[in-house]
Design an enzyme around this catalytic site. Sequence first.
Site, PDB file in Angstrom:
ATOM      1  N   GLU A   9       0.362 -21.058  17.244  1.00 58.32           N
ATOM      2  CA  GLU A   9      -0.467 -20.255  16.342  1.00 58.32           C
ATOM      3  C   GLU A   9       0.415 -19.306  15.525  1.00 58.32           C
ATOM      4  O   GLU A   9       0.960 -18.348  16.071  1.00 58.32           O
ATOM      5  CB  GLU A   9      -1.478 -19.448  17.159  1.00 58.32           C
ATOM      6  CG  GLU A   9      -2.325 -20.281  18.106  1.00 58.32           C
ATOM      7  CD  GLU A   9      -2.851 -19.448  19.260  1.00 58.32           C
ATOM      8  OE1 GLU A   9      -3.441 -18.367  19.002  1.00 58.32           O
ATOM      9  OE2 GLU A   9      -2.658 -19.852  20.424  1.00 58.32           O
ATOM     10  N   HIS A  34      -9.015 -12.319  19.892  1.00 62.33           N
ATOM     11  CA  HIS A  34      -9.354 -13.256  18.800  1.00 62.33           C
ATOM     12  C   HIS A  34     -10.568 -12.813  17.975  1.00 62.33           C
ATOM     13  O   HIS A  34     -11.407 -13.632  17.596  1.00 62.33           O
ATOM     14  CB  HIS A  34      -9.587 -14.649  19.364  1.00 62.33           C
ATOM     15  CG  HIS A  34      -8.341 -15.330  19.850  1.00 62.33           C
ATOM     16  ND1 HIS A  34      -7.082 -14.991  19.410  1.00 62.33           N
ATOM     17  CD2 HIS A  34      -8.171 -16.347  20.752  1.00 62.33           C
ATOM     18  CE1 HIS A  34      -6.193 -15.773  20.014  1.00 62.33           C
ATOM     19  NE2 HIS A  34      -6.821 -16.594  20.832  1.00 62.33           N
ATOM     20  N   HIS A  67      -6.027 -22.190  15.403  1.00 68.46           N
ATOM     21  CA  HIS A  67      -5.930 -22.349  16.857  1.00 68.46           C
ATOM     22  C   HIS A  67      -6.132 -23.797  17.309  1.00 68.46           C
ATOM     23  O   HIS A  67      -6.809 -24.049  18.292  1.00 68.46           O
ATOM     24  CB  HIS A  67      -6.967 -21.438  17.528  1.00 68.46           C
ATOM     25  CG  HIS A  67      -6.623 -21.025  18.930  1.00 68.46           C
ATOM     26  ND1 HIS A  67      -6.488 -21.919  19.966  1.00 68.46           N
ATOM     27  CD2 HIS A  67      -6.407 -19.790  19.469  1.00 68.46           C
ATOM     28  CE1 HIS A  67      -6.223 -21.272  21.078  1.00 68.46           C
ATOM     29  NE2 HIS A  67      -6.158 -19.968  20.802  1.00 68.46           N
TER      30      HIS A  67
END
Length: 359
Positions: free
Chosen positions: A320, A108, A178
């Site tokens: 996502e 991420h 997210h």
Amino acid sequence: MHTSITQAPFGRLPDGAQVSEFTLANSRGMVVKILDFGGIIREIQAPDRDGRFADVVLGFDTLEPYLRDSPYFGALIGRYGNRIAKGRFAIDGKAYQLAVNDGEHHLHGGAPGFDKVLWRAAIEGDALVLRYRSPDGEQGYPGKLDATVSYSLSDDNEIVMRFHAVTDRPTPVNLTQHSYFNLRGAGQEEGDILQHEMRIDADRFVPIDAGAIPLGPLVPVTGTPFDFRQPRPIGERIGQPDKQLRHGGGYDHCWVLNAGAAEEGGQRRAVRVREPESGRVLELITQEPGVQFYSGNFLDGSLTGKGGRPYAFRSGFCIEPQHLPDSPNQPAYPETILRPGEIYATESRFKFLVDTQER
């Protein structure tokens, strides 16, 4: 659209910078609250079949836990959502090493990623527009990246998210959102998401190893617990003795969306989730080729969320929209390298509906 947007302070960062919360409200009573810190969707008030509103996303009441404890609750993710194996990749024969923050892998965008920066916010018409300039070398990424994300709320109860980026050197880009959802209401007692009925328009998914890194070739969902082409409760097969479920601790995989899925202006109607008790329905409509479905496997009650409630095991799920994980190291996956002169532009929508039929 007849959306109003208001701004209010939401605490200060350790360096003294002011964080603001922006409240988007439409004519039907739906409310979305978004922070300029991390682009975090902190609250979504959505109606049930009886017209009762409840907050359907996990998060915190104050800023401080977002700085310290948050597992990406509601946040924007970048430069690269999901994992890159060992933080390594090459572009045009030149090797790069990113920061590693998930065991030996990059997750991420690193620490901090775009989820932990203060974006420059502006209200532009009916949209909240967030901008961030990621400098050359941030978390090991090459090139300067100018990222822009806009959020708007329609009178059809759609949260529209537009992602835009340009760079001055070739660099991987895979932005996503997210949020953790619980359509019963994120503050409900014993509110796990296992009875939510999920449909994903995907014939294949990305298999992973024990470190959640793609194994490469895509796998058909037919005959596996990953077949959500017809609506099924999330919990129906999550406990089956399946190696992929063991590797993910449940569902924590990327589904490859069908190219022939019903499309609206190039967008796939990718995911539909229905919560039977409340009648709330969430659809994900996206231009992205994949969606990471995560069933909240690492929530364990240790985080105290809004209203002082602990977030228990599988009390939220994520859908996502994104490119496939580890794409810079997987030549068969869709390209994620953005080059100078190109524009990264993609749109996704969270659409809230109500199923009026009783369970």
